[in-house]
Design a protein around this motif. Structure first.
Motif, PDB file in Angstrom:
ATOM      1  N   UNK A   1       0.873  -1.170   0.000  1.00  0.00           N
ATOM      2  CA  UNK A   1       0.000   0.000   0.000  1.00  0.00           C
ATOM      3  C   UNK A   1       0.911   1.221   0.000  1.00  0.00           C
ATOM      4  N   UNK A   2       0.501   2.255  -0.732  1.00  0.00           N
ATOM      5  CA  UNK A   2       1.275   3.493  -0.793  1.00  0.00           C
ATOM      6  C   UNK A   2       0.375   4.688  -0.546  1.00  0.00           C
ATOM      7  N   UNK A   3       0.897   5.688   0.151  1.00  0.00           N
ATOM      8  CA  UNK A   3       0.283   7.006   0.249  1.00  0.00           C
ATOM      9  C   UNK A   3       1.311   7.970  -0.342  1.00  0.00           C
ATOM     10  N   UNK A   4       0.895   8.756  -1.320  1.00  0.00           N
ATOM     11  CA  UNK A   4       1.788   9.737  -1.937  1.00  0.00           C
ATOM     12  C   UNK A   4       1.161  11.121  -1.823  1.00  0.00           C
ATOM     13  N   UNK A   5       1.919  12.074  -1.306  1.00  0.00           N
ATOM     14  CA  UNK A   5       1.467  13.458  -1.165  1.00  0.00           C
ATOM     15  C   UNK A   5       2.030  14.262  -2.339  1.00  0.00           C
TER      16      UNK A   5
ATOM     17  N   UNK B   1       4.755  17.259  -8.512  1.00  0.00           N
ATOM     18  CA  UNK B   1       5.824  16.509  -7.849  1.00  0.00           C
ATOM     19  C   UNK B   1       5.340  15.862  -6.566  1.00  0.00           C
ATOM     20  N   UNK B   2       6.008  14.782  -6.202  1.00  0.00           N
ATOM     21  CA  UNK B   2       5.702  14.070  -4.970  1.00  0.00           C
ATOM     22  C   UNK B   2       6.484  14.723  -3.835  1.00  0.00           C
ATOM     23  N   UNK B   3       5.768  15.124  -2.786  1.00  0.00           N
ATOM     24  CA  UNK B   3       6.396  15.773  -1.637  1.00  0.00           C
ATOM     25  C   UNK B   3       6.768  14.787  -0.538  1.00  0.00           C
ATOM     26  N   UNK B   4       5.985  13.722  -0.395  1.00  0.00           N
ATOM     27  CA  UNK B   4       6.244  12.727   0.651  1.00  0.00           C
ATOM     28  C   UNK B   4       5.535  11.433   0.300  1.00  0.00           C
TER      29      UNK B   4
ATOM     30  N   UNK C   1       1.202   8.651   7.609  1.00  0.00           N
ATOM     31  CA  UNK C   1       1.905   9.827   7.093  1.00  0.00           C
ATOM     32  C   UNK C   1       1.164  11.076   7.555  1.00  0.00           C
ATOM     33  N   UNK C   2       1.905  12.163   7.707  1.00  0.00           N
ATOM     34  CA  UNK C   2       1.321  13.475   7.939  1.00  0.00           C
ATOM     35  C   UNK C   2       1.706  14.316   6.728  1.00  0.00           C
ATOM     36  N   UNK C   3       0.746  14.657   5.867  1.00  0.00           N
ATOM     37  CA  UNK C   3       1.059  15.411   4.655  1.00  0.00           C
ATOM     38  C   UNK C   3       1.758  16.738   4.968  1.00  0.00           C
ATOM     39  N   UNK C   4       2.873  17.005   4.275  1.00  0.00           N
ATOM     40  CA  UNK C   4       3.640  18.227   4.525  1.00  0.00           C
ATOM     41  C   UNK C   4       2.990  19.460   3.886  1.00  0.00           C
TER      42      UNK C   4
END
Length: 167
Positions: free
Chosen positions: A109-113, A120-123, A146-149
């Motif tokens: 599983x992935x979470x991408x911010x 662009x991907x930040x985190x 994750x905590x989105x930046x």
């Protein structure tokens, strides 16, 4: 803590927490093509590689499955994905799912911010380290947080497979 969850079959299923930010988290609502509503599927053509709805479930009526019979020369990361547009900067998120695998090289599983500016991907966060999914396993609960930046405009949730196998 807000929570995001998924249901993917021989990959993932829904777990009930505080607030689920995903549309159709359990893959139980199908669109007119018979695929999970609100989910996008990417499968690079390769000797019968597929993504489909399955009735083998941990919970619910359906699950989403990915199958790659032979590895690709260059890995495309076949996946089910969903975009979440809520303002989630600074909000702790948890993605959880029950996953089942058969002879898989790796499933995750992935979470991408993402930032819309220059796309662009930040985190990112994934289950690959804490919950490595390889080989054949019965249903197992996995999660990542994750905590989105700052500057995160949207989040992409992915249920992915690399190499070969079924998840």
């Amino acid at each position: 803590m807000k929570r995001i969850f998924v249901t993917i079959v021989c990959l993932f299923h829904t777990i009930v927490y505080a607030e689920n930010l995903l549309n159709n988290p359990g893959f139980d609502k199908l669109n007119l093509d018979g695929l999970p509503a609100h989910w996008d599927l990417f499968v690079m053509p390769n000797h019968e590689a597929i993504g489909r709805v399955d009735t083998i479930t941990h919970d619910g009526n359906y699950s989403a499955m990915l199958y790659t019979p032979t590895p690709y020369a260059q890995e495309p990361f076949n996946n089910w994905s969903q975009i979440v547009y809520d303002d989630l900067v600074g909000v702790p998120l948890k993605l959880s799912a029950s996953v089942r695998t058969e002879n898989v090289s790796e499933a995750a599983l992935w979470i991408q911010c993402f930032s819309k500016k220059r796309s662009r991907i930040l985190a990112t966060a994934s289950t690959t380290t804490a919950f490595p999914l390889t080989g054949t396993q019965g249903w197992i609960l996995v999660s990542t947080e994750i905590t989105p930046p700052p500057n995160t405009d949207f989040i992409v949730i992915r249920c992915a497979i690399t190499g070969k196998g079924k998840a």
